[in-house]
Structures are given as structure tokens and as C-alpha cells.
Design an enzyme around this catalytic site. Structure first.
Site, short mmCIF file in Angstrom:
data_model
loop_
_atom_site.label_atom_id
_atom_site.label_comp_id
_atom_site.label_asym_id
_atom_site.label_seq_id
_atom_site.Cartn_x
_atom_site.Cartn_y
_atom_site.Cartn_z
N HIS A 265 0.86 -1.31 0.14
CA HIS A 265 0.03 -0.05 0.03
C HIS A 265 0.93 1.27 -0.08
O HIS A 265 0.91 1.88 1.08
CB HIS A 265 -1.17 -0.06 1.15
CG HIS A 265 -0.70 -0.43 2.45
ND1 HIS A 265 0.45 0.18 3.26
CD2 HIS A 265 -1.47 -1.15 3.49
CE1 HIS A 265 0.75 -0.28 4.23
NE2 HIS A 265 -0.50 -1.15 4.52
N ASP A 297 -9.74 4.51 -2.08
CA ASP A 297 -11.10 4.96 -1.42
C ASP A 297 -10.82 6.19 -1.14
O ASP A 297 -12.19 6.66 -0.53
CB ASP A 297 -10.97 4.05 -0.14
CG ASP A 297 -10.01 4.32 0.95
OD1 ASP A 297 -9.04 5.18 0.60
OD2 ASP A 297 -9.92 3.77 2.10
N HIS A 300 -7.39 6.54 2.80
CA HIS A 300 -6.18 6.41 2.64
C HIS A 300 -4.93 7.10 2.04
O HIS A 300 -3.97 7.55 2.39
CB HIS A 300 -5.87 4.83 2.41
CG HIS A 300 -6.23 3.78 3.48
ND1 HIS A 300 -7.56 3.48 3.72
CD2 HIS A 300 -5.57 3.06 4.34
CE1 HIS A 300 -7.46 2.78 4.72
NE2 HIS A 300 -6.35 2.55 5.07
N ASP A 322 -7.07 -3.47 1.41
CA ASP A 322 -6.85 -3.66 3.03
C ASP A 322 -8.24 -3.56 3.96
O ASP A 322 -8.27 -3.19 4.98
CB ASP A 322 -6.03 -2.34 3.33
CG ASP A 322 -5.27 -2.69 4.55
OD1 ASP A 322 -5.07 -3.70 5.18
OD2 ASP A 322 -4.77 -1.61 5.07
#
Length: 438
Positions: A265, A297, A300, A322
Site C-alpha cells: 500500500h 478509497d 487512505h 486492505d
């Protein structure tokens, strides 16, 4: 609108209202059984016509495909060829789905995901079935099950559970260990009491418990034994990932040279970009061997950075969620491992310190917002949720895990197929290896 609200609204259009409760309604229990049973049941040959095909190879209208034995055996756009393909494979009109212009894409592949419907993959075999059903309803046909940092014996037990589950579920690709080899300063929502340096004896224990089911492991390369562990896991057929690290540019580069092939990520739980302290991100961007995870999203990673990150490495950015147990559930109190989490407006944070504790995202929504909100080319958005994650694990070609390759709508590929609304991208029909899940 926040992620969880969008997901709930989409799902509620096609399911009874009580399924929005925390993963325990009779209707959701039925869906869990139905998805699990479908994956072990007989494969039924079928065909789809009248679709708008979208995959990494591009967009085609008036598209059709034929699936036999769980594999795509023919595709095209001509009516005469379609009729011939039906006859050649013994498929009658009753087994033909008219897509009526819907998007037809490969099934989504999520390689970094922890839970949904009130359960986490760490919670045991039944919980795996529940989480998989939750994500399957939104078009994720295959998943790598991410396991949170826990005491070592618990992590070994969870690996054995994943290994056993793979025998009966073709949608389970294996495990991703997000921990315990993380930097304390970049631990995020991981229990600091369980973080470890990856010494040889600990690496041996995990490999033995997994018996070949670990697909990915996130490691901070700057740990005392970090580089050695990356090399050892890579030699064992595991794909190491650089992440949850305090690494600078050079340390990250050494990690990739030692065998790491994924960045966990990007932007989250690592040093950011700075003109005099580049950090690990440029090391991943510069290395064509590295696949880069991105959580799309809007929380994040905010939209300007999503656009920037996606442009950094064309065809190498893989959408991941995640997602934690609160996915597709109401706001409230949840657990991430042994840590308390509070979800408000779809955003999950640790109760103890407010750190982000995973997401409530599904790949359906990540693709939708990439196309509809951020203006990405549909083929590029779909590629980030299909072919790119497949390629990261070598699943874009015949392999020992899935048999048939994943990630494209083409002859010879697994019949992992989605039909979604041409405007909203809401998933309406799902097949995994030729089996109808929705």
C-alpha cells in the site's frame, strides 16, 4: 459519500435489508452457504452475448464468450461465429446470458484484504467462508488472505487454516502475512507487542507452518535481519513486499535487489516523498520488477495522490482494499487482531491512538471510483484490479495454484467473469472458474 455507505447502498439494491446487519443475518448466512457450495459443485458450461468487454487488452462492443469446463474457450464479436461456437461446445439457448450492453470484465483479484461481514481471515475456517462471500458479492473472485500481526503461534495456526482451506476453495489463492516483521515506527494498526525481527528460526517456523501457502509477506527491509529474510522467503517461492517500513531510498532499493517484488500500500505506513529524502517510493517506481499496491478509497490516499501514484508506474499499480471486518457492515466497534477499532462514516481507526485500521473498501468500488470519479480509462482501472495483481503472482499464465491463467477475458483463461452496470459499474453477476456465485 463515504465508502461503506456507497457499498451498502449498492448491495441493498439487490439483497434484503436485513443483510446489512453485522454479517449474521439469515440471508447472509444463506449467501455464505450458497457461495461455498457453488465453488465445490459441478461446473456448468455457459455463454454470454451482447456485452461491452473491458479488460487490459482494451474495450470491445457486441462481445460474446463461451465457457466450458471452467475455462473461456471462445470469444468474439460476430454473430455467425457465436452460433458456431455454441454448437461446437454443445451449449443451448437456456445457458446463454444476454448481457444487454453490460460491462464484461475479468473477476477482480484482491491481494491485500483482511475481512468483511463482521469477520476476519484470522478468525478461522468458517470466517474465511464468510469473508469470501462478502467480497464475492462485489465481484472479487479470488483473494490472497491477509493475516494480521499476532503472536507467532497464532500466525502459524492461521497459516495452517489457510492451507487447508485452499484444498476446497479455488477462490483462495493463499496467505499474505502483513507482519510480524514491521518497523515499530510504522506499525499502523499492528500490535507492537507482536512485532519481531525476522531471524532464521522465525522464518523457518512460518515456512514450515505454511507448507507453501504464503504468497506474500510484508517486511521492513531496514530491520537487522530484514534483507536476509527477504532473500530467504524469495528463494522459498514467497513474494516479499517492502512496506510498514522506516526505510530510506537506499534501504528500499536493497530490499528490491534482495528479492522483494511488491510495495505494500504505497504512501501508507512508510516515509513519504521529499526532494532531499526520496524515501522508498521512488525506489519502487524506478524498478520495473516491482508491483505497487494502492488503496483507492479517497481516504487512505486522497484523489490527487491516487492520480499521481497511478501515473508513476503504468501497468504496475495494483488496486487493493486492505478491507477489515467492518466492510459491508454498519459503523460501530470492531476488532483487528486483539486491538479495538471504531468505525465512523466508513473509516476505521484504532481506539487507542486513532491510527487508520484498514478500510471498508471493496474492489468494485475502487474500480468504479477510478472510472467515474477520477476519469481513468476503463481498461486501465480494470487492469489494476485484474491482470496486474495476477501478474504480480505469476497467475497471468498457467500455474500450479489456479491452473488456468487469470486476468484477461480471452480463450485459455479461467472463466472468472463479471457483468456490471455499464454506467454505475455495480456488479450484477459473478462467475469464478465457471461457477456462478451471484
Amino acid at each position: 459519500m463515504e465508502v461503506v455507505n456507497m457499498v451498502e447502498e449498492d448491495f441493498a439494491r439487490s439483497q434484503p435489508a436485513q443483510t446489512r446487519e453485522e454479517g449474521r443475518s439469515p440471508e447472509r448466512e444463506r449467501l455464505v452457504r450458497d457461495v461455498s457450495d457453488a465453488l465445490v459443485g459441478p461446473v456448468r458450461d455457459f455463454a454470454i452475448r451482447g456485452a461491452r468487454k473491458v479488460d487490459a487488452a482494451g474495450v470491445l462492443g457486441h462481445f460474446w464468450l463461451v465457457s466450458s469446463g471452467g475455462r473461456i474457450v471462445a470469444t468474439g464479436t460476430g454473430d455467425d461465429e457465436f452460433t458456431s461456437a455454441l454448437a461446437a461446445n454443445g451449449i443451448g439457448e437456456a445457458d446463454v446470458v444476454d448481457a444487454r450492453g453490460s460491462n464484461l470484465t475479468p473477476g477482480y483479484i484482491d491481494t491485500h484484504v483482511h475481512g468483511a461481514w463482521g469477520k476476519s481471515f484470522d478468525d478461522g475456517a468458517d470466517a474465511i467462508d464468510t469473508v469470501r462471500a462478502g467480497h464475492a458479492m462485489h465481484g472479487t473472485t479470488r483473494q490472497v488472505l491477509s493475516l494480521i500481526t499476532n503472536p507467532l503461534d497464532v500466525m502459524c495456526r492461521n497459516l495452517k487454516t489457510v492451507h487447508a482451506k485452499m484444498a476446497s476453495r479455488p477462490d483462495v489463492l493463499g496467505a499474505h502475512l502483513e507482519g510480524p516483521f514491521l518497523a515499530l515506527s510504522r506499525k499502523g494498526a499492528h500490535d507492537p507487542a507482536c512485532l519481531l525481527d525476522p531471524t532464521d528460526d522465525i522464518v523457518d517456523r512460518l515456512l514450515e507452518a505454511a507448507d507453501g501457502c504464503i504468497r506474500q509477506i510484508t517486511i521492513a527491509p531496514e530491520l537487522p535481519h530484514g534483507l536476509r529474510a527477504i532473500s530467504r522467503f524469495a528463494r522459498a517461492g514467497v513474494i516479499p513486499a517492502v512496506g510498514h517500513c522506516d526505510a530510506d531510498y537506499e534501504s528500499a532499493k536493497r530490499g528490491f535487489d534482495a528479492g522483494a517484488r511488491i510495495m505494500t500500500h504505497m504512501f501508507n505506513a512508510m516515509n513519504g516523498l521529499h526532494h532531499r529524502a526520496p524515501g522508498p517510493i521512488p525506489a519502487a517506481v524506478e524498478d520495473p520488477r516491482v508491483t505497487i499496491e494502492l488503496i483507492n478509497d479517497g481516504f487512505h490516499v486522497q484523489d490527487p495522490m491516487v492520480r499521481l501514484g497511478f501515473a508513476f508506474a503504468p501497468h504496475r499499480v495494483s488496486f487493493v482494499t486492505d478491507a477489515m471486518s467492518a466492510t459491508d457492515c454498519p459503523d460501530g466497534a470492531y476488532k483487528l487482531g486483539e486491538l479495538d477499532v471504531r468505525v465512523e462514516q466508513g473509516h476505521a481507526r484504532l481506539v487507542s491512538n486513532g491510527a487508520i485500521a484498514g478500510s471498508t473498501l471493496v474492489l468494485e468500488h475502487a474500480v468504479r471510483r477510478a472510472v467515474c470519479d477520477l476519469g481513468f480509462r476503463p481498461a486501465d482501472a480494470v487492469e489494476a484490479a485484474t491482470l496486474t495483481p495476477a501478474r504480480a503472482y505469476g497467475l497471468d499464465r498457467p500455474n500450479r495454484i489456479t491452473g488456468d491463467p487469470l486476468g484477461l477475458v480471452a480463450p485459455g483463461y479461467a472463466a472468472d467473469i463479471l457483468l456490471s452496470n455499464a454506467t454505475t459499474w455495480r456488479v450484477e453477476h459473478v462467475w469464478c472458474a465457471g461457477r456462478a456465485l451471484r
